[in-house]
Write a protein that holds these residues in place. Structure first.
Motif, PDB file in Angstrom:
ATOM      1  N   ASP A   1       0.910   5.948   4.475  1.00 31.76           N
ATOM      2  CA  ASP A   1       1.830   4.993   3.848  1.00 31.76           C
ATOM      3  C   ASP A   1       2.884   5.742   3.051  1.00 31.76           C
ATOM      4  O   ASP A   1       2.677   6.884   2.654  1.00 31.76           O
ATOM      5  CB  ASP A   1       1.061   4.054   2.906  1.00 31.76           C
ATOM      6  CG  ASP A   1       0.010   3.236   3.641  1.00 31.76           C
ATOM      7  OD1 ASP A   1       0.403   2.427   4.510  1.00 31.76           O
ATOM      8  OD2 ASP A   1      -1.200   3.385   3.350  1.00 31.76           O
TER       9      ASP A   1
ATOM     10  N   GLN B   1      -6.876   2.069   2.278  1.00 32.11           N
ATOM     11  CA  GLN B   1      -6.387   0.697   2.417  1.00 32.11           C
ATOM     12  C   GLN B   1      -6.659  -0.082   1.141  1.00 32.11           C
ATOM     13  O   GLN B   1      -7.258  -1.135   1.151  1.00 32.11           O
ATOM     14  CB  GLN B   1      -7.072   0.016   3.616  1.00 32.11           C
ATOM     15  CG  GLN B   1      -6.706   0.618   4.960  1.00 32.11           C
ATOM     16  CD  GLN B   1      -5.237   0.456   5.270  1.00 32.11           C
ATOM     17  OE1 GLN B   1      -4.660  -0.582   5.023  1.00 32.11           O
ATOM     18  NE2 GLN B   1      -4.616   1.500   5.813  1.00 32.11           N
TER      19      GLN B   1
ATOM     20  N   ASP C   1       0.863  -1.197   0.000  1.00 28.44           N
ATOM     21  CA  ASP C   1       0.000   0.000   0.000  1.00 28.44           C
ATOM     22  C   ASP C   1       0.890   1.234   0.000  1.00 28.44           C
ATOM     23  O   ASP C   1       1.865   1.305   0.749  1.00 28.44           O
ATOM     24  CB  ASP C   1      -0.904  -0.006   1.225  1.00 28.44           C
ATOM     25  CG  ASP C   1      -2.070   0.951   1.086  1.00 28.44           C
ATOM     26  OD1 ASP C   1      -2.217   1.526  -0.019  1.00 28.44           O
ATOM     27  OD2 ASP C   1      -2.836   1.124   2.047  1.00 28.44           O
TER      28      ASP C   1
ATOM     29  N   CYS D   1      -5.771   8.063   4.412  1.00 28.58           N
ATOM     30  CA  CYS D   1      -5.154   6.754   4.681  1.00 28.58           C
ATOM     31  C   CYS D   1      -6.013   5.654   4.061  1.00 28.58           C
ATOM     32  O   CYS D   1      -6.770   4.969   4.749  1.00 28.58           O
ATOM     33  CB  CYS D   1      -5.018   6.529   6.187  1.00 28.58           C
ATOM     34  SG  CYS D   1      -3.886   7.684   6.999  1.00 28.58           S
TER      35      CYS D   1
END
Length: 288
Positions: A192, A274, A186, A272
Motif C-alpha cells: 500500500d 490489512q 490502508d 502487506c
C-alpha cells in the motif's frame, strides 16, 4: 139537433168541464205543493249545489278557528338536558344556532346566566354552554414543518463529494466500539502507499470536524502505527500517531474554512498488512 138544445160540439149548458180541460183541476198524481213544488228541475239542482258549497265553507271555518285556538297556547318548555361530559372532539364549527331574542329579566322562561335559548320553530329548549361547540375567532396557524433546532446540526462527511482520494466508508470497530459511516484506508511499506489523503470543499459552512480515530480492531499486525493529520486551507492544524487498541476523539474547529484535507501516513508495519486506519463516524457540525 139533440135534445136540450145543446150543440153537438159544445159542452152541455151549465155543466162541469171535463177533467184535464184548460182552467180545470190537474190530473191525479201530477199536483205538487210548497216551495220545491213551484221550482223547475234546473232551479232545484242549482239550489242543491249552493247548499253543498255553503256547508263546506262552514266546515272549513270551523277547522280554521279550532287550529287558531290551539296555536294561541304557548309551547311547553322542555326540561334542561342533563349535564354531560363534553365530547373529546369538538363538534363541527359549521353547526349554527338560531338567533336569540332578548327576554325580559322578569320573564320566568328567560334563560339563566350562561345559558342560551335556541330559536327553533318546532320547540323551545335550553342548551348549557358545556354542550355547545367551541367558537374560535380565527383558525390557528399551521405548525412549522421543521421544528427549530435544539442542538448542533451534523452531517456525515460521506454526504460531501470528495475532491481527491476516492474515499470509502463503512462501519468498523476501533478500540472496542463500532463506528458507522467511517472513512477508512490502508497504508503500508510494501503493498500500500505510505500515505493517502482525501480533500473536500466544505464551503465555510461548518464549525467543527469530529471523529474517533484509530486502527481497526481487525488489523492483522498488532504493531502497526499510523499518523493522522488534518489540514485546513493547506495548513496542518492537527496530527497524532495511533496504534492498535488506541483511539482519540478528534474535535477540530473549522469555522470559515473552505478546504479540508485528511491525511494518514504509515509509521510501522510488517509486509502487506490489512489493518485499516479509521476516521470513525467522521462528521461536520454546525453550532445551533
Amino acid at each position: 139537433m139533440t135534445d136540450g138544445g145543446a150543440s153537438a160540439d159544445g159542452p152541455p149548458s151549465g155543466g162541469t168541464p171535463p177533467s184535464g180541460a184548460a182552467g180545470g183541476t190537474p190530473p191525479a198524481g201530477t199536483q205538487q205543493d210548497g216551495f220545491w213544488g213551484r221550482m223547475s228541475r234546473s232551479d232545484a239542482v242549482l239550489a242543491a249545489v249552493a247548499g253543498a258549497l255553503v256547508t263546506g265553507i262552514f266546515a272549513i271555518l270551523v277547522l280554521f278557528i279550532g287550529s287558531a285556538g290551539d296555536e294561541s297556547h304557548p309551547p311547553t318548555e322542555l326540561s334542561p338536558p342533563p349535564a354531560a361530559t363534553p365530547p373529546t372532539q369538538p363538534a363541527s364549527t359549521s353547526t349554527s344556532f338560531g338567533p336569540t331574542s332578548p327576554v325580559s329579566s322578569s320573564d320566568p322562561t328567560s334563560p339563566a346566566a350562561g345559558e342560551v335559548m335556541v330559536d327553533d320553530p318546532a320547540r323551545t329548549a335550553t342548551i348549557r354552554p358545556s354542550l355547545m361547540p367551541p367558537r374560535t375567532a380565527a383558525a390557528d396557524p399551521e405548525p412549522s414543518s421543521t421544528p427549530p433546532p435544539n442542538g448542533p446540526q451534523e452531517i456525515y462527511l460521506k454526504e460531501i463529494k470528495s475532491l481527491s482520494g476516492n474515499p470509502n466508508y463503512k462501519t468498523l470497530p476501533v478500540n472496542g466500539i463500532e463506528y458507522i459511516n467511517s472513512l477508512y484506508a490502508d497504508v503500508g511499506q510494501v503493498c500500500d502507499p505510505a500515505s493517502r489523503t482525501f480533500e473536500y470543499n466544505i464551503g465555510k459552512t461548518y464549525d467543527w470536524l469530529r471523529a474517533d480515530i484509530g486502527i481497526s480492531d481487525n488489523s492483522a499486525d498488532p504493531n502497526k502505527r499510523v499518523e493522522f493529520a488534518v489540514y485546513l486551507d493547506g495548513v496542518k492544524v492537527f496530527n497524532r500517531q495511533l496504534g492498535l487498541n488506541e483511539s482519540f476523539p478528534l474535535n477540530v474547529p473549522v469555522t470559515n474554512v473552505l478546504r479540508l484535507k485528511l491525511e494518514q501516513t504509515y509509521i510501522t508495519a510488517k509486509g502487506c498488512t490489512q489493518g485499516y486506519n479509521v476516521w470513525g463516524s467522521v462528521r461536520l457540525v454546525v453550532d445551533p
